[in-house]
Design a protein around this motif. Structure first.
Motif, PDB file in Angstrom:
ATOM      1  N   ASN A 163       0.813  -1.219   0.000  1.00 23.06           N
ATOM      2  CA  ASN A 163       0.000   0.000   0.000  1.00 23.06           C
ATOM      3  C   ASN A 163       0.844   1.266   0.000  1.00 23.06           C
ATOM      4  O   ASN A 163       0.332   2.363   0.251  1.00 23.06           O
ATOM      5  N   ASP A 164       2.135   1.118  -0.271  1.00 25.00           N
ATOM      6  CA  ASP A 164       3.043   2.257  -0.271  1.00 25.00           C
ATOM      7  C   ASP A 164       2.733   3.199  -1.443  1.00 25.00           C
ATOM      8  O   ASP A 164       2.014   2.841  -2.376  1.00 25.00           O
ATOM      9  N   PHE A 165       3.317   4.397  -1.389  1.00 21.76           N
ATOM     10  CA  PHE A 165       3.118   5.408  -2.421  1.00 21.76           C
ATOM     11  C   PHE A 165       4.471   5.908  -2.915  1.00 21.76           C
ATOM     12  O   PHE A 165       5.483   5.779  -2.219  1.00 21.76           O
ATOM     13  N   PHE A 166       4.473   6.450  -4.106  1.00 21.59           N
ATOM     14  CA  PHE A 166       5.646   7.165  -4.603  1.00 21.59           C
ATOM     15  C   PHE A 166       5.165   8.474  -5.232  1.00 21.59           C
ATOM     16  O   PHE A 166       3.983   8.624  -5.569  1.00 21.59           O
ATOM     17  N   CYS A 167       6.079   9.421  -5.361  1.00 22.99           N
ATOM     18  CA  CYS A 167       5.700  10.767  -5.796  1.00 22.99           C
ATOM     19  C   CYS A 167       6.391  11.135  -7.107  1.00 22.99           C
ATOM     20  O   CYS A 167       7.558  10.788  -7.324  1.00 22.99           O
ATOM     21  N   LEU A 168       5.662  11.845  -7.947  1.00 24.75           N
ATOM     22  CA  LEU A 168       6.180  12.365  -9.207  1.00 24.75           C
ATOM     23  C   LEU A 168       5.533  13.712  -9.490  1.00 24.75           C
ATOM     24  O   LEU A 168       4.394  13.958  -9.046  1.00 24.75           O
ATOM     25  N   PRO A 169       6.216  14.581 -10.232  1.00 20.57           N
ATOM     26  CA  PRO A 169       5.547  15.807 -10.685  1.00 20.57           C
ATOM     27  C   PRO A 169       4.285  15.463 -11.464  1.00 20.57           C
ATOM     28  O   PRO A 169       4.283  14.514 -12.263  1.00 20.57           O
ATOM     29  N   PHE A 170       3.230  16.207 -11.246  1.00 20.99           N
ATOM     30  CA  PHE A 170       1.923  15.829 -11.774  1.00 20.99           C
ATOM     31  C   PHE A 170       1.890  15.725 -13.293  1.00 20.99           C
ATOM     32  O   PHE A 170       1.102  14.964 -13.858  1.00 20.99           O
ATOM     33  N   GLN A 171       2.760  16.477 -14.001  1.00 20.66           N
ATOM     34  CA  GLN A 171       2.715  16.462 -15.464  1.00 20.66           C
ATOM     35  C   GLN A 171       3.117  15.117 -16.052  1.00 20.66           C
ATOM     36  O   GLN A 171       2.830  14.843 -17.218  1.00 20.66           O
ATOM     37  N   HIS A 172       3.744  14.269 -15.263  1.00 16.74           N
ATOM     38  CA  HIS A 172       4.117  12.943 -15.753  1.00 16.74           C
ATOM     39  C   HIS A 172       2.948  11.955 -15.708  1.00 16.74           C
ATOM     40  O   HIS A 172       3.009  10.906 -16.341  1.00 16.74           O
ATOM     41  N   VAL A 173       1.923  12.284 -14.960  1.00  7.80           N
ATOM     42  CA  VAL A 173       0.800  11.343 -14.794  1.00  7.80           C
ATOM     43  C   VAL A 173      -0.526  12.061 -15.022  1.00  7.80           C
ATOM     44  O   VAL A 173      -1.479  11.885 -14.269  1.00  7.80           O
ATOM     45  N   LEU A 174      -0.593  12.846 -16.068  1.00  4.95           N
ATOM     46  CA  LEU A 174      -1.809  13.612 -16.338  1.00  4.95           C
ATOM     47  C   LEU A 174      -3.010  12.700 -16.561  1.00  4.95           C
ATOM     48  O   LEU A 174      -4.142  13.049 -16.226  1.00  4.95           O
ATOM     49  N   LYS A 179      -8.332  11.222 -14.046  1.00  3.99           N
ATOM     50  CA  LYS A 179      -9.259  10.235 -13.481  1.00  3.99           C
ATOM     51  C   LYS A 179      -9.348  10.317 -11.960  1.00  3.99           C
ATOM     52  O   LYS A 179     -10.021   9.507 -11.336  1.00  3.99           O
ATOM     53  N   ARG A 180      -8.620  11.294 -11.375  1.00  5.23           N
ATOM     54  CA  ARG A 180      -8.593  11.475  -9.913  1.00  5.23           C
ATOM     55  C   ARG A 180      -8.084  10.217  -9.200  1.00  5.23           C
ATOM     56  O   ARG A 180      -8.601   9.822  -8.151  1.00  5.23           O
ATOM     57  N   HIS A 181      -7.053   9.603  -9.762  1.00  8.17           N
ATOM     58  CA  HIS A 181      -6.454   8.409  -9.170  1.00  8.17           C
ATOM     59  C   HIS A 181      -5.217   8.734  -8.334  1.00  8.17           C
ATOM     60  O   HIS A 181      -4.548   7.823  -7.864  1.00  8.17           O
ATOM     61  N   VAL A 182      -4.908  10.019  -8.174  1.00 10.78           N
ATOM     62  CA  VAL A 182      -3.737  10.426  -7.399  1.00 10.78           C
ATOM     63  C   VAL A 182      -4.126  11.555  -6.461  1.00 10.78           C
ATOM     64  O   VAL A 182      -5.148  12.229  -6.649  1.00 10.78           O
ATOM     65  N   ASP A 183      -3.298  11.741  -5.445  1.00 11.57           N
ATOM     66  CA  ASP A 183      -3.447  12.888  -4.546  1.00 11.57           C
ATOM     67  C   ASP A 183      -2.418  13.944  -4.946  1.00 11.57           C
ATOM     68  O   ASP A 183      -1.236  13.628  -5.173  1.00 11.57           O
ATOM     69  N   LEU A 184      -2.846  15.190  -5.046  1.00 11.28           N
ATOM     70  CA  LEU A 184      -1.971  16.281  -5.462  1.00 11.28           C
ATOM     71  C   LEU A 184      -1.678  17.208  -4.298  1.00 11.28           C
ATOM     72  O   LEU A 184      -2.567  17.546  -3.504  1.00 11.28           O
ATOM     73  N   HIS A 185      -0.411  17.607  -4.202  1.00  9.05           N
ATOM     74  CA  HIS A 185      -0.013  18.576  -3.174  1.00  9.05           C
ATOM     75  C   HIS A 185       1.136  19.403  -3.727  1.00  9.05           C
ATOM     76  O   HIS A 185       2.243  18.899  -3.960  1.00  9.05           O
ATOM     77  N   HIS A 186       0.857  20.685  -3.976  1.00 10.64           N
ATOM     78  CA  HIS A 186       1.863  21.601  -4.514  1.00 10.64           C
ATOM     79  C   HIS A 186       2.492  21.074  -5.804  1.00 10.64           C
ATOM     80  O   HIS A 186       3.717  21.135  -5.994  1.00 10.64           O
ATOM     81  N   GLY A 187       1.665  20.534  -6.679  1.00 10.98           N
ATOM     82  CA  GLY A 187       2.153  20.094  -7.969  1.00 10.98           C
ATOM     83  C   GLY A 187       2.788  18.722  -7.992  1.00 10.98           C
ATOM     84  O   GLY A 187       3.266  18.276  -9.047  1.00 10.98           O
ATOM     85  N   VAL A 188       2.811  18.035  -6.867  1.00 12.41           N
ATOM     86  CA  VAL A 188       3.401  16.700  -6.787  1.00 12.41           C
ATOM     87  C   VAL A 188       2.278  15.686  -6.599  1.00 12.41           C
ATOM     88  O   VAL A 188       1.418  15.836  -5.721  1.00 12.41           O
ATOM     89  N   ALA A 189       2.295  14.661  -7.427  1.00 10.68           N
ATOM     90  CA  ALA A 189       1.272  13.612  -7.360  1.00 10.68           C
ATOM     91  C   ALA A 189       1.763  12.470  -6.489  1.00 10.68           C
ATOM     92  O   ALA A 189       2.866  11.959  -6.687  1.00 10.68           O
ATOM     93  N   SER A 190       0.952  12.090  -5.522  1.00  9.28           N
ATOM     94  CA  SER A 190       1.222  10.928  -4.687  1.00  9.28           C
ATOM     95  C   SER A 190       0.467   9.749  -5.272  1.00  9.28           C
ATOM     96  O   SER A 190      -0.764   9.745  -5.321  1.00  9.28           O
TER      97      SER A 190
END
Length: 517
Positions: A163-174, A179-190
């Motif tokens: 159930n772990d998460f990893f983070c990437l800049p949101f533009q890589h996973v548009l 589809k609202r499958h990620v959590d966004l915080h300051h431009g970083v997608a979890s």
């Protein structure tokens, strides 16, 4: 498998180059025809690898055919879309079939490119080795690696269903943001690690688009032999491959959603699911029966491993259901599941059981599978019907007693769909407050009488009130229906499931009423 970042070098005979390119074009045409369906893709990929060495993933001939066809398609917009779409489908499928060692090798193949990106600022390395878009996507892979230290740790968590998460800049996973499958915080997608397949496939597609764009601008040749080859490939494409490049709906059933779709399952499979959830074990044949059903319902092999690991990691609830704990037997269970998916052993692409085979298969006392209408006594069958929410059971029980098992199952289908018209639907209305703010209010209304959905429901339900019924084990027609009403037919449990899911989606579309005030 490879990301196809570096073209191969060397000499090759022109007729071999032509053969490999034509073979890959024909192969990709078959990939497109599958519409991304996993079972069909498995057959296509397996047959392709057996017919030609240039379709064996990761081989030098595979790379030659890929890069030559890539260059050929880059000169034509329609061919470019075809190439990107089919190669992305193929990559996604190959990725879904990989085991731990194969995934580790795939990601480690990126290390040399990640190292080159780090050295790009130095004077002794050419700055034009990669475009900015390629560097951006490679940096995304570097970010993933940095968060987990080593690729093998990351792959292990992914395959274990962590159930772990990893983070990437949101533009890589548009595509996941949309589809609202990620959590966004300051431009970083979890991103949940379970979405790795979607992330990697998306990054691969973006790199492929960039490479095709570069090829269309900078790749030009005066070699008449290559130009004739390109011309002949274009002609072959126009004759055989010109069709809609957008694949149709692809079934996907994640492990976490199985409980949500039990209502769409036929009684034989819903019974196995409830038994598994209660006892945390199934007998051998029942486990095979349910595994193949989930496979055909759209569950990829990685999700299947997550699903069965979750159940078999729990202690069994009663004696006699067989099965050891997943811990200590992981290799055996993993091999068994991958074998059913055609990825181990003889690599046979096993299909799910048909209704006829379930109705006539011998069943020992300890087995929970098979067709309940054929194997259960009247009292146990009535209990199953009660669980399904069917209380007028006389006609169904009569069909079962007379050996008309498919007719009994068809009546269960009818009763379950009739209950849909009692379902409450969500009605939305918007209005403006005095301060000018637009407000959305939602309320549930019964679709039986209280809204205009009622008439639409009746039209949809009228089409499935009398499904076409398959012949029984004696070859006799089980009830004669008017021709105009024979709109639904299922000869396998997964056909029942697919049809029920289609009807549920139709009902949800009907209930998406919006009233603006």
């Amino acid at each position: 498998m490879a990301f196809y970042l570096t073209p191969p070098s060397g000499n090759i005979a022109l007729h071999k180059l032509t053969e490999y390119t034509v073979t890959r074009l024909q192969f990709l045409r078959r990939v497109m025809e599958t519409n991304g369906h996993q079972l069909s893709l498995l057959d296509v990929v397996k047959e392709g690898a057996m017919c030609s060495d240039c379709l064996i993933e990761g081989s030098i001939k595979d790379k030659i055919s890929h890069f030559m066809l890539r260059m050929t398609c880059a000169y034509d917009k329609s061919m470019t879309e075809f190439f990107i779409t089919t190669e992305a489908i193929l990559f996604d499928f190959r990725f879904s079939c990989m085991n731990f060692e194969e995934l580790c090798r795939l990601f480690k193949s990126l290390d040399v490119h990640l190292l080159r990106v780090k050295r790009m600022k130095s004077d002794d390395f050419p700055l034009l080795a990669y475009s900015n878009e390629i560097v951006s996507n490679l940096n995304a892979f570097q970010n993933i690696k940095d968060q987990f230290g080593k690729w093998k740790h990351f792959v292990h968590k992914y395959l274990e269903g962590d159930n772990d998460f990893f983070c990437l800049p949101f533009q890589h996973v548009l595509h996941l943001v949309a589809k609202r499958h990620v959590d966004l915080h300051h431009g970083v997608a979890s991103i949940s690690i379970g979405k790795l397949r979607d992330v990697v496939a998306g990054l691969y597609r973006k790199m492929l688009v960039e490479y095709m764009t570069q090829a269309s601008k900078f790749l030009h040749t005066d070699d008449t032999r290559i130009r004739r080859l390109i011309h002949s490939i274009k002609a072959l494409y126009r004759m055989n491959c010109c069709f809609d490049n957008t694949p149709s709906f692809r079934k996907f059933l994640p492990a976490v959603s199985v409980d949500d779709v039990v209502v769409s399952m036929p009684p034989c499979m819903s019974h196995l699911h409830r038994t598994l959830r209660t006892q945390h074990r199934l007998c051998h044949q029942s486990r095979i029966q349910y595994s193949l059903f989930l496979k055909e319902a759209g569950m990829p092999v990685r999700e299947a491993l997550v699903f069965w690991r979750a159940e078999y990691s729990q202690p069994r609830a009663s004696i006699g259901n067989g099965g050891h704990l997943w811990t200590g037997n992981e290799a055996r269970y993993t091999y068994s599941i991958r074998h059913l998916y055609g990825l181990e052993g003889s690599r046979i692409n096993y299909r799910g059981h048909s209704c006829h085979s379930l109705q006539n298969s011998p069943r020992c006392v300890s087995e929970q599978g098979g067709c309940p209408f054929a194997t259960f006594d009247r009292d146990n069958l009535k209990k199953i019907l009660d669980i399904e929410g069917i209380y007028e059971t006389d006609e169904i029980l009569e069909h079962a007693a007379k050996g008309r098992y498919s007719a009994a199952c068809a009546h269960v289908f009818q009763w379950k769909t009739r209950k849909m018209d009692q379902k409450q639907c969500l009605h939305e209305k918007t209005y403006q407050r005095e301060d000018g703010l637009t407000v959305l209010e939602s309320e549930l209304k019964s679709c039986n009488n209280a809204c205009e959905c009622s008439d639409k429901y009746e039209n949809v339900l009228a089409a499935i009130t009398s499904p076409t019924i398959a012949e029984d084990h004696r070859g006799e027609t089980q009830g004669v229906m008017p021709a105009e009403q024979r709109t639904v037919k299922f000869d396998t449990p997964v056909q029942y499931f697919d049809e029920f899911q289609r009807l549920l989606n139709s009902m949800q579309d009907i209930c998406s009423n919006k009233t603006v005030i």
